[in-house]
Design a protein around this motif. Structure first.
Motif, PDB file in Angstrom:
ATOM      1  N   ARG A 362       0.825  -1.206   0.000  1.00  0.00           N
ATOM      2  CA  ARG A 362       0.000   0.000   0.000  1.00  0.00           C
ATOM      3  C   ARG A 362       0.865   1.265   0.000  1.00  0.00           C
ATOM      4  O   ARG A 362       0.557   2.234  -0.693  1.00  0.00           O
ATOM      5  N   CYS A 363       1.940   1.252   0.778  1.00  0.00           N
ATOM      6  CA  CYS A 363       2.886   2.375   0.735  1.00  0.00           C
ATOM      7  C   CYS A 363       3.511   2.488  -0.651  1.00  0.00           C
ATOM      8  O   CYS A 363       3.698   3.587  -1.178  1.00  0.00           O
ATOM      9  N   ARG A 365       2.121   1.621  -3.387  1.00  0.00           N
ATOM     10  CA  ARG A 365       1.101   2.163  -4.291  1.00  0.00           C
ATOM     11  C   ARG A 365       1.049   3.693  -4.199  1.00  0.00           C
ATOM     12  O   ARG A 365       0.958   4.389  -5.210  1.00  0.00           O
ATOM     13  N   GLU A 382      -5.691   9.813  -0.923  1.00  0.00           N
ATOM     14  CA  GLU A 382      -6.699   8.856  -0.444  1.00  0.00           C
ATOM     15  C   GLU A 382      -7.627   8.428  -1.581  1.00  0.00           C
ATOM     16  O   GLU A 382      -7.937   7.235  -1.736  1.00  0.00           O
ATOM     17  N   ILE A 387      -7.464   4.215  -0.597  1.00  0.00           N
ATOM     18  CA  ILE A 387      -7.039   3.756   0.717  1.00  0.00           C
ATOM     19  C   ILE A 387      -7.770   4.597   1.756  1.00  0.00           C
ATOM     20  O   ILE A 387      -7.905   5.813   1.585  1.00  0.00           O
ATOM     21  N   GLU A 391      -5.485   5.334   7.272  1.00  0.00           N
ATOM     22  CA  GLU A 391      -4.365   4.499   6.828  1.00  0.00           C
ATOM     23  C   GLU A 391      -3.448   5.267   5.878  1.00  0.00           C
ATOM     24  O   GLU A 391      -2.219   5.177   5.970  1.00  0.00           O
ATOM     25  N   ALA A 392      -4.038   6.040   4.965  1.00  0.00           N
ATOM     26  CA  ALA A 392      -3.241   6.831   4.025  1.00  0.00           C
ATOM     27  C   ALA A 392      -2.408   7.872   4.766  1.00  0.00           C
ATOM     28  O   ALA A 392      -1.242   8.113   4.445  1.00  0.00           O
TER      29      ALA A 392
END
Length: 448
Positions: A362-363, A365, A382, A387, A391-392
């Motif tokens: 995810r990071c 991405r 976001e 995400i 979390e973002a």
């Protein structure tokens, strides 16, 4: 200077120069510029050992000295230059691919000895090449000299600074340290040498001709007892020029992957035309006209002028901006963007994969999204990355704390009020690259 870099420098100095030189070099790397008296006191070595070690380090451009206003000399280690020892094999291999075995041995001898005169290099290389030839064959000094001239013409080797010839009064005391200067116009001027002779093979004691005078042997071999005409003119490897060549290779490879082989050959031609006239730190090459590029294309590369103009237009219009157009004279003036290349995908992918392994997909991405969009607000990150907000935010702050990304403030009003300010995230390429280098240094020090 990180501990990993210091440790790797220490290991490299010990491997190539021994324990005494390593102790002096590591001490200077850790403490910064120091006078001779402090080096002797802090290292516990004998004065003569310290002097000889400093001579070795200065000879190889690993330490510089500077005369202070108070009259004493300070010595400073060049850590980056020490780390370049890791790239010596690549410099030598590049010289081999460009200038065959002769160029390889010339660069190798200069790297092994730090600084040498051209005549000494030519003789040493001719002897080494003769050793590898069949019996009865020898290497002519003139052939080695020609390769040396080609290396100087393309700036792969350069002259070392010299002590200026200024008349001094006989009663004046000599300065504590000489001031070395070099005129940029003379850095690549090769002195005219009348080197006549050929390489010689090593002779064993049994092969020596008994009773033959030494002077007669030298005369037969074509050697002269007089000092060479280039005495005092020393040469060294131009490391920046090799790095410029590696960078140009990367640009050509990136263009080939993005476009096609013809486009990469056009860019290669433009880089070759500018390799001597453009500084290694310049953001763009010197502007070149379409007509100049057409005349400089390799022989046998059969494309007409109209097709070349079409390719140049495509390259200039490409979003990645490999080539920029700076004028319309001479069929159009074009430059290769060097600075922009370092922010392109082939280079940034080296940063992307370590980040993926360290922080997760995810990071990675978000990082890839910022690479493509360049500047984004947190809300945009976001939405585009799909995400959740919390979390973002955590991931952006994590990458911000590790200097993978940076935050730019754009105020709407002069008072910089937070409610009236945009906060844009962008990829911090230089800091990310340094992080990657530090990890590489750690790996190298473990291998040593």
């Amino acid at each position: 200077m990180t501990q990993a870099e210091i440790k790797l420098c220490s290991l490299l100095l010990q491997e190539h120069f021994g324990e005494i030189v390593e102790k002096i070099g590591t001490y200077l790397i850790r403490t910064g510029p120091q006078p001779l008296r402090m080096i002797v006191n802090d290292t516990g070595l004998v004065l003569d050992q310290v002097k000889k070690a400093l001579c070795v380090l200065i000879q190889h451009n690993l330490v510089t000295y500077q005369l202070q206003k108070r009259g004493f000399v300070e010595y400073e280690a060049q850590c980056k230059r020490v780390l370049r020892i890791l790239r010596y094999p690549r410099y030598i291999y590049t010289a081999k691919t460009l200038y065959n075995d002769t160029g390889e041995l010339i660069v190798e001898e200069l790297l092994l000895n730090g600084k040498m005169t051209m005549s000494a290099v030519v003789r040493k290389v001719a002897d080494r090449l003769t050793e590898t030839m069949e019996d009865g064959k020898t290497m002519d000094y003139a052939d080695v000299s020609n390769t040396f001239v080609r290396l100087a013409d393309t700036h792969f080797v350069q002259r070392c600074p010299l002590v200026p010839e200024t008349p001094e009064s006989p009663d004046a005391p000599p300065p504590p340290a000489p001031t070395l200067v070099i005129n940029e116009k003379d850095m690549y001027v090769v002195p005219r040498l009348n080197l006549v002779g050929k390489g010689k093979r090593r002779r064993s004691c049994d092969e020596e001709e008994e009773g033959e005078p030494k002077a007669k042997k030298q005369k037969q071999d074509g050697e002269s007892s007089e000092p060479p005409s280039d005495d005092g003119i020393y040469w060294q490897v131009n490391i920046d020029r090799f790095h410029q060549h590696f960078r140009d290779q990367g640009i050509v490879s990136a263009v080939a992957n993005r476009m096609d082989q013809t486009s990469s050959e056009i860019v290669r031609t433009m880089l070759r035309m500018s390799e001597v006239t453009t500084s290694s730190s310049a953001p763009y090459t010197q502007p070149l006209s379409s007509n100049e590029i057409f005349r400089s294309l390799p022989a046998g590369y059969n494309i007409v002028k109209q097709v070349l103009d079409q390719y140049l237009t495509l390259l200039a219009d490409d979003p990645l901006e490999f080539v920029g157009k700076s004028g319309d004279s001479g069929g159009g003036m074009y430059t290769v963007s060097i600075l922009y290349f370092w922010t392109l995908s082939p280079f940034r992918l080296l940063i992307y994969f370590p980040l993926l392994l360290r922080f997760g997909s995810r990071c990675a991405r978000i990082f890839r999204l910022l690479l493509r969009k360049k500047h984004l607000e947190q809300k945009q990150v976001e939405d585009f990355a799909m995400i959740p907000a919390k979390e973002a935010k955590d991931m952006l702050y994590k990458m911000l704390s590790e200097n993978f990304v940076s935050l730019q403030e754009i105020p709407k009003t002069p008072d910089h009020a937070p409610s009236r300010t945009f906060y844009l995230y962008t990829v911090n390429v230089p800091s990310s690259a340094r992080m990657l280098l530090h990890r590489c240094y750690k790996v190298q020090s473990r291998h040593h």
